[in-house]
Design a protein around this motif. Sequence first.
Motif, short mmCIF file in Angstrom:
data_model
loop_
_atom_site.label_atom_id
_atom_site.label_comp_id
_atom_site.label_asym_id
_atom_site.label_seq_id
_atom_site.Cartn_x
_atom_site.Cartn_y
_atom_site.Cartn_z
N GLU A 62 16.13 -10.81 62.71
CA GLU A 62 16.49 -12.05 62.50
C GLU A 62 16.26 -12.70 61.16
N GLY A 63 17.09 -13.37 60.56
CA GLY A 63 16.94 -13.82 59.22
C GLY A 63 17.47 -13.10 58.34
N LYS A 64 17.04 -12.95 57.12
CA LYS A 64 17.60 -12.08 56.12
C LYS A 64 16.24 -11.26 55.24
N VAL A 65 16.75 -10.24 55.01
CA VAL A 65 15.64 -9.29 54.35
C VAL A 65 16.29 -8.68 53.03
N ILE A 66 15.39 -8.89 51.93
CA ILE A 66 16.01 -8.18 50.67
C ILE A 66 15.08 -6.86 51.01
N VAL A 67 15.88 -5.68 50.42
CA VAL A 67 15.54 -4.36 50.56
C VAL A 67 15.89 -3.98 49.07
N THR A 68 14.85 -3.09 48.62
CA THR A 68 15.05 -2.38 46.99
C THR A 68 14.98 -0.89 47.22
N GLU A 69 15.82 -0.40 46.45
CA GLU A 69 15.76 1.08 46.36
C GLU A 69 15.67 1.23 44.66
N ILE A 70 15.03 2.45 44.37
CA ILE A 70 14.86 2.72 42.88
C ILE A 70 15.44 3.88 42.78
N ILE A 71 16.64 4.06 42.06
CA ILE A 71 17.31 5.13 41.74
C ILE A 71 17.12 5.33 40.19
N ALA A 72 16.67 6.45 39.63
CA ALA A 72 16.43 6.81 38.39
C ALA A 72 15.67 5.75 37.67
N GLY A 73 14.68 4.90 38.16
CA GLY A 73 13.97 4.00 37.61
C GLY A 73 14.58 2.69 37.85
N LYS A 74 15.94 2.61 38.17
CA LYS A 74 16.52 1.42 38.47
C LYS A 74 16.39 0.86 39.76
N LYS A 75 15.68 -0.62 39.81
CA LYS A 75 15.80 -1.33 40.92
C LYS A 75 17.09 -1.78 41.59
N ILE A 76 17.53 -1.42 42.77
CA ILE A 76 18.79 -2.18 43.05
C ILE A 76 18.47 -2.75 44.47
N GLU A 77 18.71 -4.07 44.65
CA GLU A 77 18.29 -4.74 45.72
C GLU A 77 19.43 -4.98 46.59
N HIS A 78 19.20 -5.11 47.88
CA HIS A 78 20.42 -5.40 48.87
C HIS A 78 19.96 -6.39 49.97
N GLU A 79 20.62 -7.27 50.26
CA GLU A 79 20.49 -8.17 51.11
C GLU A 79 20.92 -7.72 52.67
N LEU A 80 19.96 -7.77 53.76
CA LEU A 80 20.23 -7.49 54.97
C LEU A 80 20.16 -8.45 55.76
N GLU A 81 21.16 -8.78 56.62
CA GLU A 81 21.30 -9.80 57.51
C GLU A 81 21.18 -9.48 58.89
N THR A 82 20.88 -10.49 59.94
CA THR A 82 20.35 -10.40 61.01
C THR A 82 21.46 -9.29 61.89
N GLY A 83 20.99 -8.01 62.36
CA GLY A 83 21.73 -6.87 62.95
C GLY A 83 21.92 -5.98 61.89
N ASP A 84 21.90 -6.00 60.62
CA ASP A 84 21.93 -4.93 59.66
C ASP A 84 21.01 -4.03 60.00
N PHE A 85 21.19 -2.72 59.48
CA PHE A 85 20.46 -1.59 59.73
C PHE A 85 20.33 -0.76 58.32
N VAL A 86 19.17 -0.07 58.14
CA VAL A 86 19.19 0.45 56.88
C VAL A 86 18.15 1.82 57.22
N VAL A 87 18.50 2.79 56.42
CA VAL A 87 17.87 4.04 56.68
C VAL A 87 17.38 4.76 55.20
N TYR A 88 16.20 4.72 54.99
CA TYR A 88 15.69 5.30 53.76
C TYR A 88 15.35 6.88 53.91
N ASP A 89 15.93 7.58 52.92
CA ASP A 89 15.59 8.84 53.14
C ASP A 89 14.12 9.24 52.30
N PRO A 90 13.52 10.45 52.60
CA PRO A 90 12.31 10.60 51.84
C PRO A 90 12.55 10.51 50.42
N ARG A 91 11.43 10.20 49.71
CA ARG A 91 11.52 10.02 48.12
C ARG A 91 12.24 8.94 47.64
#
Length: 91
Positions: A62-91
Motif C-alpha cells: 500500500e502507498g508509494k515507495v521510493i527505491v534507489t539503485e546505484i549503477i556506476a556510482g549514479k543513484k537512480i530513483e524509482h517510485e513504486l505504487e501499490t501492487g508494484d514489485f521489484v527484484v534486486y540482483d546481488p551487488r
Amino acid sequence: MNIIRYKDTLKQKRSYPSGDDFRCYYLPPHDPFEIIETRMPPGISQTPHVHEMIREAMLALEGKVIVTEIIAGKKIEHELETGDFVVYDPR
C-alpha cells in the motif's frame, strides 16, 4: 511447491529509531529463503545496503515507495505504487 505456514516461521520484532514497530518473519534456518514484512511510516527510509549473495524482492502492499539503485556510482530513483514489485540482483 513449498507452503509456508505462519505458525511455523521464526519471528523477530524490531523497531525504528522513531519507535514505530515493524516485523520480520524468518523461515526455518535450513531454508535459504527469507520473508520480511516491513511497515514504514512516511518519511522513514532504510539504510542503503548491498547483498553480496542473494536476490531481494519487494512488493509494495500500500502507498508509494521510493527505491534507489546505484549503477556506476549514479543513484537512480524509482517510485513504486501499490501492487508494484521489484527484484534486486546481488551487488
